[in-house]
Design a protein around this motif. Structure first.
Motif, PDB file in Angstrom:
ATOM      1  N   TRP A   1       0.847  -1.190   0.000  1.00  0.00           N
ATOM      2  CA  TRP A   1       0.000   0.000   0.000  1.00  0.00           C
ATOM      3  C   TRP A   1       0.884   1.242   0.000  1.00  0.00           C
ATOM      4  O   TRP A   1       1.959   1.247   0.585  1.00  0.00           O
ATOM      5  CB  TRP A   1      -0.880   0.029   1.236  1.00  0.00           C
ATOM      6  CG  TRP A   1      -1.800  -1.139   1.408  1.00  0.00           C
ATOM      7  CD1 TRP A   1      -1.462  -2.387   1.867  1.00  0.00           C
ATOM      8  CD2 TRP A   1      -3.199  -1.170   1.149  1.00  0.00           C
ATOM      9  NE1 TRP A   1      -2.572  -3.189   1.903  1.00  0.00           N
ATOM     10  CE2 TRP A   1      -3.650  -2.479   1.476  1.00  0.00           C
ATOM     11  CE3 TRP A   1      -4.120  -0.239   0.687  1.00  0.00           C
ATOM     12  CZ2 TRP A   1      -4.977  -2.857   1.345  1.00  0.00           C
ATOM     13  CZ3 TRP A   1      -5.444  -0.613   0.553  1.00  0.00           C
ATOM     14  CH2 TRP A   1      -5.877  -1.910   0.881  1.00  0.00           C
ATOM     15  N   HIS A   2       0.407   2.303  -0.635  1.00  0.00           N
ATOM     16  CA  HIS A   2       1.141   3.570  -0.662  1.00  0.00           C
ATOM     17  C   HIS A   2       0.458   4.569   0.265  1.00  0.00           C
ATOM     18  O   HIS A   2      -0.711   4.932   0.065  1.00  0.00           O
ATOM     19  CB  HIS A   2       1.180   4.133  -2.086  1.00  0.00           C
ATOM     20  CG  HIS A   2       2.012   3.321  -3.022  1.00  0.00           C
ATOM     21  ND1 HIS A   2       3.237   3.741  -3.501  1.00  0.00           N
ATOM     22  CD2 HIS A   2       1.807   2.093  -3.557  1.00  0.00           C
ATOM     23  CE1 HIS A   2       3.739   2.819  -4.299  1.00  0.00           C
ATOM     24  NE2 HIS A   2       2.889   1.801  -4.349  1.00  0.00           N
TER      25      HIS A   2
ATOM     26  N   VAL B   1      -8.574   1.018  -1.666  1.00  0.00           N
ATOM     27  CA  VAL B   1      -8.246   2.142  -0.786  1.00  0.00           C
ATOM     28  C   VAL B   1      -8.420   1.708   0.664  1.00  0.00           C
ATOM     29  O   VAL B   1      -9.389   1.025   1.012  1.00  0.00           O
ATOM     30  CB  VAL B   1      -9.150   3.354  -1.079  1.00  0.00           C
ATOM     31  CG1 VAL B   1      -8.931   4.469  -0.050  1.00  0.00           C
ATOM     32  CG2 VAL B   1      -8.898   3.880  -2.488  1.00  0.00           C
ATOM     33  N   ALA B   2      -7.467   2.082   1.498  1.00  0.00           N
ATOM     34  CA  ALA B   2      -7.571   1.928   2.947  1.00  0.00           C
ATOM     35  C   ALA B   2      -7.556   3.320   3.575  1.00  0.00           C
ATOM     36  O   ALA B   2      -7.079   4.280   2.973  1.00  0.00           O
ATOM     37  CB  ALA B   2      -6.420   1.090   3.485  1.00  0.00           C
ATOM     38  N   ALA B   3      -8.080   3.414   4.783  1.00  0.00           N
ATOM     39  CA  ALA B   3      -8.130   4.703   5.475  1.00  0.00           C
ATOM     40  C   ALA B   3      -7.657   4.558   6.904  1.00  0.00           C
ATOM     41  O   ALA B   3      -8.026   3.607   7.600  1.00  0.00           O
ATOM     42  CB  ALA B   3      -9.552   5.275   5.454  1.00  0.00           C
ATOM     43  N   GLY B   4      -6.854   5.509   7.332  1.00  0.00           N
ATOM     44  CA  GLY B   4      -6.477   5.582   8.729  1.00  0.00           C
ATOM     45  C   GLY B   4      -7.546   6.329   9.515  1.00  0.00           C
ATOM     46  O   GLY B   4      -8.683   6.514   9.061  1.00  0.00           O
ATOM     47  N   SER B   5      -7.194   6.759  10.698  1.00  0.00           N
ATOM     48  CA  SER B   5      -8.083   7.592  11.508  1.00  0.00           C
ATOM     49  C   SER B   5      -7.217   8.343  12.504  1.00  0.00           C
ATOM     50  O   SER B   5      -6.057   7.991  12.714  1.00  0.00           O
ATOM     51  CB  SER B   5      -9.127   6.748  12.249  1.00  0.00           C
ATOM     52  OG  SER B   5      -8.514   5.931  13.232  1.00  0.00           O
ATOM     53  N   GLY B   6      -7.779   9.346  13.104  1.00  0.00           N
ATOM     54  CA  GLY B   6      -7.002  10.145  14.045  1.00  0.00           C
ATOM     55  C   GLY B   6      -7.011   9.600  15.454  1.00  0.00           C
ATOM     56  O   GLY B   6      -6.727  10.328  16.403  1.00  0.00           O
ATOM     57  N   GLY B   7      -7.316   8.306  15.601  1.00  0.00           N
ATOM     58  CA  GLY B   7      -7.344   7.698  16.928  1.00  0.00           C
ATOM     59  C   GLY B   7      -8.736   7.204  17.282  1.00  0.00           C
ATOM     60  O   GLY B   7      -9.746   7.688  16.754  1.00  0.00           O
ATOM     61  N   LEU B   8      -8.802   6.226  18.177  1.00  0.00           N
ATOM     62  CA  LEU B   8     -10.070   5.597  18.587  1.00  0.00           C
ATOM     63  C   LEU B   8     -10.242   5.741  20.092  1.00  0.00           C
ATOM     64  O   LEU B   8      -9.407   5.293  20.873  1.00  0.00           O
ATOM     65  CB  LEU B   8     -10.053   4.110  18.195  1.00  0.00           C
ATOM     66  CG  LEU B   8     -11.231   3.263  18.671  1.00  0.00           C
ATOM     67  CD1 LEU B   8     -12.522   3.697  17.977  1.00  0.00           C
ATOM     68  CD2 LEU B   8     -10.960   1.777  18.407  1.00  0.00           C
TER      69      LEU B   8
ATOM     70  N   GLY C   1     -15.068   5.175  -0.493  1.00  0.00           N
ATOM     71  CA  GLY C   1     -15.257   3.858  -1.084  1.00  0.00           C
ATOM     72  C   GLY C   1     -14.157   2.904  -0.667  1.00  0.00           C
ATOM     73  O   GLY C   1     -13.700   2.071  -1.452  1.00  0.00           O
ATOM     74  N   HIS C   2     -13.723   2.994   0.587  1.00  0.00           N
ATOM     75  CA  HIS C   2     -12.552   2.223   1.005  1.00  0.00           C
ATOM     76  C   HIS C   2     -12.919   0.808   1.452  1.00  0.00           C
ATOM     77  O   HIS C   2     -14.058   0.515   1.817  1.00  0.00           O
ATOM     78  CB  HIS C   2     -11.769   2.964   2.084  1.00  0.00           C
ATOM     79  CG  HIS C   2     -12.461   3.127   3.405  1.00  0.00           C
ATOM     80  ND1 HIS C   2     -13.757   3.568   3.537  1.00  0.00           N
ATOM     81  CD2 HIS C   2     -12.007   2.930   4.681  1.00  0.00           C
ATOM     82  CE1 HIS C   2     -14.078   3.633   4.823  1.00  0.00           C
ATOM     83  NE2 HIS C   2     -13.028   3.241   5.519  1.00  0.00           N
ATOM     84  N   ASP C   3     -11.903  -0.068   1.410  1.00  0.00           N
ATOM     85  CA  ASP C   3     -12.063  -1.480   1.731  1.00  0.00           C
ATOM     86  C   ASP C   3     -11.495  -1.848   3.092  1.00  0.00           C
ATOM     87  O   ASP C   3     -11.805  -2.916   3.614  1.00  0.00           O
ATOM     88  CB  ASP C   3     -11.332  -2.340   0.682  1.00  0.00           C
ATOM     89  CG  ASP C   3     -11.933  -2.221  -0.698  1.00  0.00           C
ATOM     90  OD1 ASP C   3     -12.946  -2.888  -0.953  1.00  0.00           O
ATOM     91  OD2 ASP C   3     -11.388  -1.463  -1.521  1.00  0.00           O
ATOM     92  N   LEU C   4     -10.638  -1.012   3.623  1.00  0.00           N
ATOM     93  CA  LEU C   4      -9.916  -1.356   4.844  1.00  0.00           C
ATOM     94  C   LEU C   4      -9.880  -0.138   5.757  1.00  0.00           C
ATOM     95  O   LEU C   4      -9.558   0.961   5.312  1.00  0.00           O
ATOM     96  CB  LEU C   4      -8.484  -1.786   4.488  1.00  0.00           C
ATOM     97  CG  LEU C   4      -7.555  -2.168   5.631  1.00  0.00           C
ATOM     98  CD1 LEU C   4      -8.052  -3.426   6.325  1.00  0.00           C
ATOM     99  CD2 LEU C   4      -6.130  -2.385   5.114  1.00  0.00           C
TER     100      LEU C   4
END
Length: 277
Positions: free
Chosen positions: A97-98, A152-159, A230-233
């Motif tokens: 992944w990039h 596409v994967a997406a991070g997050s700013g914390g959980l 439209g992300h998968d991860l």
């Protein structure tokens, strides 16, 4: 017989091929040039050439993991002659992944090679990341790749999970806002991707990429990401705010039991059904 190197190149870290073998092919990799300017000088690299460095080193990494007896010559390191890195990746090269945060260069590189994109989704407003993802998909198709494989994967700013928004604010407000203050970089004020504009926990819950609040609020936010990206991860982070270890484990358990099953049902993915990287 050519030279054999044990993960023998800075573009192919020595730990990754061995780890990938021991994990029997379950390792996936996220690559990126890094967001901090200081490390270029530390390694004697010219920051102004950072994107050229990334493109050349990544192209070499792909060859070293997919070919044997590699002959190579580039601009930024001595040439290679008949090099094979060992151990070889289990079952072929892993999916790579990039990482993408602010520039179109990373989506362009991912699209060129037909690789998936991992959007940071950690600091900026959602629209900024959605624009880069749309560009990636456009370029992915332009390079002749199957658009269905533009993952596409997406991070997050914390959980940070609580029973309600009120409880989340009461429990985590000081923690969140102290972290924002601690990581603020005055010399980078105004530059995208460095200082979050969501400086209060209330702003973060309402509009930020952070996953903070009740399980239903977090479900709704992830599904909102999915509508935009439209992300998968979906990647989550539980250790970014200084929670005690026991609370980190509790947060992971609540995510696994109360949030993830709903997200999987509402936004199913075929990512793990693909035969190759």
């Amino acid at each position: 017989m050519g030279e054999r190197r044990w993960g023998g190149h800075r573009a192919a870290p020595s730990s990754c091929p061995g780890t990938q073998v021991s994990a029997r092919g379950r390792i996936e990799l996220v690559v990126g040039k890094g967001a901090e300017a200081g490390h270029f000088g530390l390694f004697g690299l010219d920051e102004a050439r950072q994107w050229d460095l990334q493109a050349e080193k990544y192209a070499l990494l792909r060859r070293l993991w997919s070919e044997e007896g590699v002959d190579w010559e580039g601009e930024f390191r001595p040439p290679l002659k008949n090099v094979t890195t060992v151990p070889r990746p289990y079952g072929g090269p892993p999916r790579i992944w990039h990482g993408s945060a602010t520039s179109r260069n990373s989506p362009e590189l991912a699209a060129r090679h037909g690789d998936p994109l991992f959007t940071a989704n950690a600091i900026q407003p959602r629209a900024a990341y959605a624009e880069l993802i749309a560009y990636y998909r456009e370029r992915f198709a332009a390079y002749g790749h199957d658009p269905a494989r533009a993952r596409v994967a997406a991070g997050s700013g914390g959980l940070l999970v609580a029973d309600s928004e009120r409880q989340a604010v009461a429990r985590y407000k000081d923690l969140y806002e102290a972290k924002v203050a601690q990581t603020f970089q005055p010399h980078l004020a105004g530059r995208a991707g460095y200082n979050t504009p969501f400086r209060t926990i209330e702003d973060a819950i309402a509009d930020g990429p952070q996953l903070i609040g009740s399980p239903q609020q977090i479900i709704d936010k992830i599904l909102g990401y999915h509508e935009a990206y439209g992300h998968d991860l979906q990647s989550i982070t539980v250790d970014g705010f200084g929670l005690e270890h026991a609370e980190q484990l509790e947060t992971l358990q609540r995510f696994a039991e109360e949030i993830a099953p709903v997200v999987r049902r509402e936004a199913p993915s075929t990512l793990w059904e693909e035969a190759g990287p």
